[in-house]
Each structure stands twice: as C-alpha cells, then as structure tokens.
Scaffold this active site. Structure first.
Site, mmCIF file in Angstrom:
data_model
loop_
_atom_site.group_PDB
_atom_site.id
_atom_site.type_symbol
_atom_site.label_atom_id
_atom_site.label_comp_id
_atom_site.label_asym_id
_atom_site.label_seq_id
_atom_site.Cartn_x
_atom_site.Cartn_y
_atom_site.Cartn_z
ATOM 1 N N SER A 50 0.804 -1.224 0.000
ATOM 2 C CA SER A 50 0.000 0.000 0.000
ATOM 3 C C SER A 50 0.839 1.278 0.000
ATOM 4 C CB SER A 50 -0.942 0.016 1.204
ATOM 5 O OG SER A 50 -0.217 0.003 2.422
ATOM 6 N N GLY A 87 -1.684 -4.576 1.083
ATOM 7 C CA GLY A 87 -1.719 -5.826 1.824
ATOM 8 C C GLY A 87 -0.794 -6.906 1.277
ATOM 9 N N ASN A 116 4.372 -6.497 5.669
ATOM 10 C CA ASN A 116 3.200 -7.308 6.002
ATOM 11 C C ASN A 116 3.581 -8.686 6.520
ATOM 12 O OD1 ASN A 116 1.066 -5.475 5.365
ATOM 13 N ND2 ASN A 116 1.581 -5.761 3.208
ATOM 14 N N ASP A 197 -6.004 9.208 9.117
ATOM 15 C CA ASP A 197 -5.921 7.959 9.879
ATOM 16 C C ASP A 197 -4.581 7.816 10.588
ATOM 17 O OD1 ASP A 197 -4.140 7.365 7.840
ATOM 18 O OD2 ASP A 197 -5.363 5.768 6.962
ATOM 19 N N HIS A 200 -1.261 6.253 6.828
ATOM 20 C CA HIS A 200 -0.702 6.297 5.474
ATOM 21 C C HIS A 200 -0.123 7.680 5.173
ATOM 22 C CE1 HIS A 200 -3.248 2.700 4.983
ATOM 23 N NE2 HIS A 200 -2.362 2.375 4.055
#
Length: 221
Positions: A50, A87, A116, A197, A200
């Site tokens: 991502s 992801g 990840n 958030d 990111h």
C-alpha cells in the site's frame, strides 16, 4: 516513542486494508534499452504494497507517479508500471513476479515488500527466501534490481527488529544489488505527513519517499 508507535501502526494497516491493484502507469530510458510491453520504451517495474499503491491519495499523487514524471521530464523515455497491491506479502509478490517479468520485460525492478510479513508473524527465513527469490528471478531476466528496506519498532523484540532490518542489507550484499536502507526515512517520525488515519503518508510526503528512492535509482537509469 511516537516514531515507534507510528511505524507499528503503519505495519498494522498494511495488512488489514484490502488488496486493490494500483493503476499501471507508463514510460522510461537506458543506454541499451530493451523493448517494453508497450511500444519501444524500456520498462521500470515497481512491486510493492500500500505504500506504493497510492492508498488514500488521489491517483497520480503517489511516489511512483512522481517517479514516472521525473524520469520522463525531458520527454518519454521510460514506461513505469506500478504492480503494487495493498496488503501484499513477499509470498504474494513472488507468486506474481514471473508473469510480470514475462509480460513487461522490465529493465529495472524496484521491490518494496516485507512489512506485512512481519505484521503477520511470518518467519524471517521465509520472508528472506521470498525476497531473495524475487531478486534472483529479476536478475535472471536481465533486470537491474533496487530493494527498498523497511524497519519495525523494537517492541517486536530487539532481536527480531534487528534481524528484520539486516535481512534487506544481507540480501543486497550477497546478491550485489542496490538498496534503500529505510524507505520511510524522513516520514515515519513526522505525524503531520500522514493522512487523517495517521497511518498512510499524505500526498505531501510522497516527494520525500521519491527522494529516498531516487538517490539509489538514478545510477541504474
């Protein structure tokens, strides 16, 4: 402490947001270019998660898009293909790479994967094996490789964190490829460069990510 927490949150979100393909972009140059999948331009392939898939920002604002514009600022010389997926793990990247190499025939491959794997508690030996296999496949396909390193906070365990960071440098050394030691350098420690958030990087941070990559990529172009 804020920096460590921020990186931990970044690692968390990489694993939980859906797998959405980034829009492929086009363009690229080299002293002896190979023909790419579109036209006669050599291809630069980016294989990431991502952080490279423009999550949460407008299409065209991510560091890969900025890279495409920079390498082609004097005219179309490179085709940049962004094969990043939110992801993505090293296993996923490895499973997709053979087809990408065959279809796109890249002259340069940038690999931005591994965070990840750590989030999911996968064995470092498996992550290293997958990353190394991707590097070797790319080299076998006559592509130059740039590996983007990641780091994880010490609350994963000092030993594990150290081994995770050294995994990238070890691969780069033994495979004789270029490496960016920490892809998020200059961003991870600055909360204001993250989206609402706080997970990111914002559009304003993408130029820093590009600059982190550019110093090692430029000699390969």
């Amino acid at each position: 402490m804020r920096c460590k927490l921020l990186i931990a949150l970044i690692l968390l979100v990489l694993g939980f947001f859906g797998r959405a393909h980034a829009e492929p972009s086009a363009t690229s140059q080299t002293s002896s270019p190979k023909q790419g999948s579109q036209g006669n331009l050599p291809v630069l392939l980016v294989l990431g998660d991502s952080l490279s898939a423009e999550y949460g920002i407008s299409r065209g604002e991510g560091w890969v898009s900025l890279l495409e514009r920079r390498v082609n600022e004097r005219g179309p010389t490179w085709q940049v293909f962004n094969a990043s997926i939110s992801g993505e793990t090293t296993a996923g990247g490895l499973s997709r790479l053979p087809d990408l190499l065959q279809q796109k025939k890249p002259q340069i491959v940038i690999i931005e994967l591994g965070a990840n794997d750590a989030l999911r508690g996968l064995a470092l030996s498996s992550s290293e094996k997958n990353l190394r296999a991707m590097v070797q496949l790319s080299l076998k396909a006559k592509a130059k490789v740039l590996l983007l390193g990641m780091r994880i906070p010490s609350n994963y365990g000092a030993t594990y964190s150290k081994q995770f960071a050294s995994m990238y440098s070890s691969i780069a050394t033994t495979e004789r490829i270029s490496i960016v030691p920490f892809f998020l350098k200059g961003v991870a420690e600055k909360p204001e460069l993250f989206q609402a958030d706080r997970l990111h990087p914002r559009a304003e941070a993408q130029a820093i990510l590009l600059q982190n990559v550019w110093g090692k990529l430029a000699p390969l172009l």
